[in-house]
Design a protein around this motif. Sequence first.
Motif, PDB file in Angstrom:
ATOM      1  N   THR A   2     -81.738 -27.896  41.914  1.00 56.73           N
ATOM      2  CA  THR A   2     -81.470 -26.488  41.662  1.00 56.73           C
ATOM      3  C   THR A   2     -80.252 -26.010  42.418  1.00 56.73           C
ATOM      4  O   THR A   2     -79.544 -25.135  41.962  1.00 56.73           O
ATOM      5  CB  THR A   2     -82.698 -25.640  42.044  1.00 56.73           C
ATOM      6  OG1 THR A   2     -83.048 -25.927  43.395  1.00 56.73           O
ATOM      7  CG2 THR A   2     -83.859 -25.951  41.143  1.00 56.73           C
ATOM      8  N   ALA A   3     -79.996 -26.593  43.575  1.00 59.22           N
ATOM      9  CA  ALA A   3     -78.823 -26.177  44.346  1.00 59.22           C
ATOM     10  C   ALA A   3     -78.344 -27.346  45.186  1.00 59.22           C
ATOM     11  O   ALA A   3     -79.142 -28.117  45.684  1.00 59.22           O
ATOM     12  CB  ALA A   3     -79.166 -25.000  45.237  1.00 59.22           C
ATOM     13  N   ALA A   4     -77.060 -27.462  45.312  1.00 64.65           N
ATOM     14  CA  ALA A   4     -76.468 -28.487  46.169  1.00 64.65           C
ATOM     15  C   ALA A   4     -75.392 -27.820  46.982  1.00 64.65           C
ATOM     16  O   ALA A   4     -74.535 -27.138  46.442  1.00 64.65           O
ATOM     17  CB  ALA A   4     -75.896 -29.620  45.350  1.00 64.65           C
ATOM     18  N   THR A   5     -75.414 -27.987  48.261  1.00 62.72           N
ATOM     19  CA  THR A   5     -74.390 -27.404  49.123  1.00 62.72           C
ATOM     20  C   THR A   5     -73.757 -28.512  49.937  1.00 62.72           C
ATOM     21  O   THR A   5     -74.420 -29.494  50.273  1.00 62.72           O
ATOM     22  CB  THR A   5     -74.994 -26.344  50.071  1.00 62.72           C
ATOM     23  OG1 THR A   5     -76.000 -26.975  50.866  1.00 62.72           O
ATOM     24  CG2 THR A   5     -75.597 -25.197  49.290  1.00 62.72           C
ATOM     25  N   ALA A   6     -72.479 -28.339  50.217  1.00 63.91           N
ATOM     26  CA  ALA A   6     -71.778 -29.331  51.028  1.00 63.91           C
ATOM     27  C   ALA A   6     -72.051 -29.022  52.481  1.00 63.91           C
ATOM     28  O   ALA A   6     -71.784 -27.927  52.956  1.00 63.91           O
ATOM     29  CB  ALA A   6     -70.286 -29.278  50.745  1.00 63.91           C
ATOM     30  N   GLY A   7     -72.602 -30.005  53.167  1.00 66.37           N
ATOM     31  CA  GLY A   7     -72.844 -29.847  54.585  1.00 66.37           C
ATOM     32  C   GLY A   7     -71.623 -30.285  55.361  1.00 66.37           C
ATOM     33  O   GLY A   7     -70.583 -30.610  54.802  1.00 66.37           O
ATOM     34  N   SER A   8     -71.736 -30.319  56.638  1.00 62.29           N
ATOM     35  CA  SER A   8     -70.615 -30.771  57.453  1.00 62.29           C
ATOM     36  C   SER A   8     -70.456 -32.274  57.341  1.00 62.29           C
ATOM     37  O   SER A   8     -71.397 -32.987  57.021  1.00 62.29           O
ATOM     38  CB  SER A   8     -70.843 -30.359  58.912  1.00 62.29           C
ATOM     39  OG  SER A   8     -72.013 -30.995  59.406  1.00 62.29           O
ATOM     40  N   GLN A   9     -69.274 -32.744  57.560  1.00 58.64           N
ATOM     41  CA  GLN A   9     -68.931 -34.168  57.560  1.00 58.64           C
ATOM     42  C   GLN A   9     -69.220 -34.852  56.224  1.00 58.64           C
ATOM     43  O   GLN A   9     -69.650 -35.993  56.173  1.00 58.64           O
ATOM     44  CB  GLN A   9     -69.654 -34.896  58.690  1.00 58.64           C
ATOM     45  CG  GLN A   9     -69.261 -34.380  60.062  1.00 58.64           C
ATOM     46  CD  GLN A   9     -70.007 -35.083  61.171  1.00 58.64           C
ATOM     47  OE1 GLN A   9     -70.899 -35.879  60.923  1.00 58.64           O
ATOM     48  NE2 GLN A   9     -69.641 -34.784  62.401  1.00 58.64           N
ATOM     49  N   GLY A  10     -69.002 -34.157  55.104  1.00 55.09           N
ATOM     50  CA  GLY A  10     -69.076 -34.770  53.786  1.00 55.09           C
ATOM     51  C   GLY A  10     -70.470 -35.078  53.305  1.00 55.09           C
ATOM     52  O   GLY A  10     -70.645 -35.970  52.495  1.00 55.09           O
ATOM     53  N   THR A  11     -71.504 -34.381  53.729  1.00 55.35           N
ATOM     54  CA  THR A  11     -72.867 -34.625  53.250  1.00 55.35           C
ATOM     55  C   THR A  11     -73.250 -33.560  52.239  1.00 55.35           C
ATOM     56  O   THR A  11     -72.726 -32.448  52.264  1.00 55.35           O
ATOM     57  CB  THR A  11     -73.877 -34.604  54.414  1.00 55.35           C
ATOM     58  OG1 THR A  11     -73.823 -33.318  55.033  1.00 55.35           O
ATOM     59  CG2 THR A  11     -73.588 -35.695  55.421  1.00 55.35           C
ATOM     60  N   LEU A  12     -74.152 -33.901  51.339  1.00 48.81           N
ATOM     61  CA  LEU A  12     -74.674 -32.958  50.356  1.00 48.81           C
ATOM     62  C   LEU A  12     -76.127 -32.662  50.707  1.00 48.81           C
ATOM     63  O   LEU A  12     -76.894 -33.574  51.024  1.00 48.81           O
ATOM     64  CB  LEU A  12     -74.616 -33.537  48.942  1.00 48.81           C
ATOM     65  CG  LEU A  12     -73.261 -33.567  48.258  1.00 48.81           C
ATOM     66  CD1 LEU A  12     -73.379 -34.227  46.902  1.00 48.81           C
ATOM     67  CD2 LEU A  12     -72.668 -32.196  48.112  1.00 48.81           C
ATOM     68  N   THR A  13     -76.482 -31.418  50.578  1.00 47.21           N
ATOM     69  CA  THR A  13     -77.866 -31.033  50.823  1.00 47.21           C
ATOM     70  C   THR A  13     -78.432 -30.457  49.535  1.00 47.21           C
ATOM     71  O   THR A  13     -77.865 -29.514  48.974  1.00 47.21           O
ATOM     72  CB  THR A  13     -77.944 -29.968  51.943  1.00 47.21           C
ATOM     73  OG1 THR A  13     -77.293 -30.476  53.090  1.00 47.21           O
ATOM     74  CG2 THR A  13     -79.380 -29.628  52.276  1.00 47.21           C
ATOM     75  N   PHE A  14     -79.493 -31.058  49.038  1.00 44.78           N
ATOM     76  CA  PHE A  14     -80.154 -30.594  47.823  1.00 44.78           C
ATOM     77  C   PHE A  14     -81.390 -29.804  48.226  1.00 44.78           C
ATOM     78  O   PHE A  14     -82.186 -30.260  49.052  1.00 44.78           O
ATOM     79  CB  PHE A  14     -80.574 -31.779  46.943  1.00 44.78           C
ATOM     80  CG  PHE A  14     -79.418 -32.515  46.349  1.00 44.78           C
ATOM     81  CD1 PHE A  14     -78.863 -32.105  45.155  1.00 44.78           C
ATOM     82  CD2 PHE A  14     -78.872 -33.622  46.987  1.00 44.78           C
ATOM     83  CE1 PHE A  14     -77.802 -32.788  44.604  1.00 44.78           C
ATOM     84  CE2 PHE A  14     -77.809 -34.298  46.438  1.00 44.78           C
ATOM     85  CZ  PHE A  14     -77.268 -33.891  45.248  1.00 44.78           C
ATOM     86  N   THR A  15     -81.572 -28.660  47.615  1.00 45.34           N
ATOM     87  CA  THR A  15     -82.790 -27.886  47.886  1.00 45.34           C
ATOM     88  C   THR A  15     -83.643 -27.892  46.636  1.00 45.34           C
ATOM     89  O   THR A  15     -83.160 -27.700  45.531  1.00 45.34           O
ATOM     90  CB  THR A  15     -82.447 -26.430  48.277  1.00 45.34           C
ATOM     91  OG1 THR A  15     -81.666 -25.851  47.253  1.00 45.34           O
ATOM     92  CG2 THR A  15     -81.717 -26.393  49.601  1.00 45.34           C
ATOM     93  N   GLY A  16     -84.906 -28.167  46.810  1.00 45.69           N
ATOM     94  CA  GLY A  16     -85.844 -28.185  45.682  1.00 45.69           C
ATOM     95  C   GLY A  16     -85.637 -29.370  44.767  1.00 45.69           C
ATOM     96  O   GLY A  16     -85.931 -29.283  43.581  1.00 45.69           O
ATOM     97  N   ALA A  17     -85.078 -30.478  45.272  1.00 48.44           N
ATOM     98  CA  ALA A  17     -84.794 -31.653  44.438  1.00 48.44           C
ATOM     99  C   ALA A  17     -86.015 -32.557  44.378  1.00 48.44           C
ATOM    100  O   ALA A  17     -86.778 -32.677  45.327  1.00 48.44           O
ATOM    101  CB  ALA A  17     -83.618 -32.415  44.991  1.00 48.44           C
ATOM    102  N   GLN A  18     -86.190 -33.196  43.237  1.00 53.60           N
ATOM    103  CA  GLN A  18     -87.279 -34.140  43.022  1.00 53.60           C
ATOM    104  C   GLN A  18     -86.685 -35.554  42.956  1.00 53.60           C
ATOM    105  O   GLN A  18     -85.468 -35.719  42.888  1.00 53.60           O
ATOM    106  CB  GLN A  18     -87.967 -33.805  41.701  1.00 53.60           C
ATOM    107  CG  GLN A  18     -88.393 -32.374  41.583  1.00 53.60           C
ATOM    108  CD  GLN A  18     -89.858 -32.204  41.820  1.00 53.60           C
ATOM    109  OE1 GLN A  18     -90.620 -33.126  41.594  1.00 53.60           O
ATOM    110  NE2 GLN A  18     -90.260 -31.041  42.282  1.00 53.60           N
ATOM    111  N   ALA A  19     -87.495 -36.555  42.922  1.00 54.62           N
ATOM    112  CA  ALA A  19     -87.038 -37.945  42.854  1.00 54.62           C
ATOM    113  C   ALA A  19     -86.225 -38.181  41.588  1.00 54.62           C
ATOM    114  O   ALA A  19     -85.215 -38.883  41.600  1.00 54.62           O
ATOM    115  CB  ALA A  19     -88.215 -38.901  42.925  1.00 54.62           C
ATOM    116  N   ALA A  20     -86.625 -37.572  40.483  1.00 54.22           N
ATOM    117  CA  ALA A  20     -85.899 -37.744  39.218  1.00 54.22           C
ATOM    118  C   ALA A  20     -84.495 -37.156  39.331  1.00 54.22           C
ATOM    119  O   ALA A  20     -83.531 -37.693  38.767  1.00 54.22           O
ATOM    120  CB  ALA A  20     -86.671 -37.079  38.073  1.00 54.22           C
TER     121      ALA A  20
END
Length: 112
Positions: A2-20
């Motif tokens: 549902t949402a992906a934000t760029a974290g520090s040092q080139g990481t992505l953070t997914f919120t509400g993500a499932q395995a699929a």
Amino acid sequence: ATAATAGSQGTLTFTGAQAADYRNFIDAVDTAIGSMNDRVNQIGMAQSSLSTREVTLSQSISANSSAASRIMDADFAKEQSESVRLQILQQTSTSALAQANMGPQSVLGFLG
């Protein structure tokens, strides 16, 4: 996801993500990498083809320059031989004329 934000040092953070969602994301990345590999392969083949053509053209230019030089040398040699031939004819004519003029002089010498 549902949402992906760029974290520090080139990481992505997914919120509400499932395995699929993760599998779909990884599949999309794999597809993008495969596409990029295909493009890089096409560029490599084009570069190789251009390099081969460059070598061929370079050899053709060198061969043409050599041929032009040989033709110029042959033309120069032909003109030089023609010049020598004309000099020989001129000297022969001068000699014949001198001998022709000697005839009357010798007759006058006998008479005088």
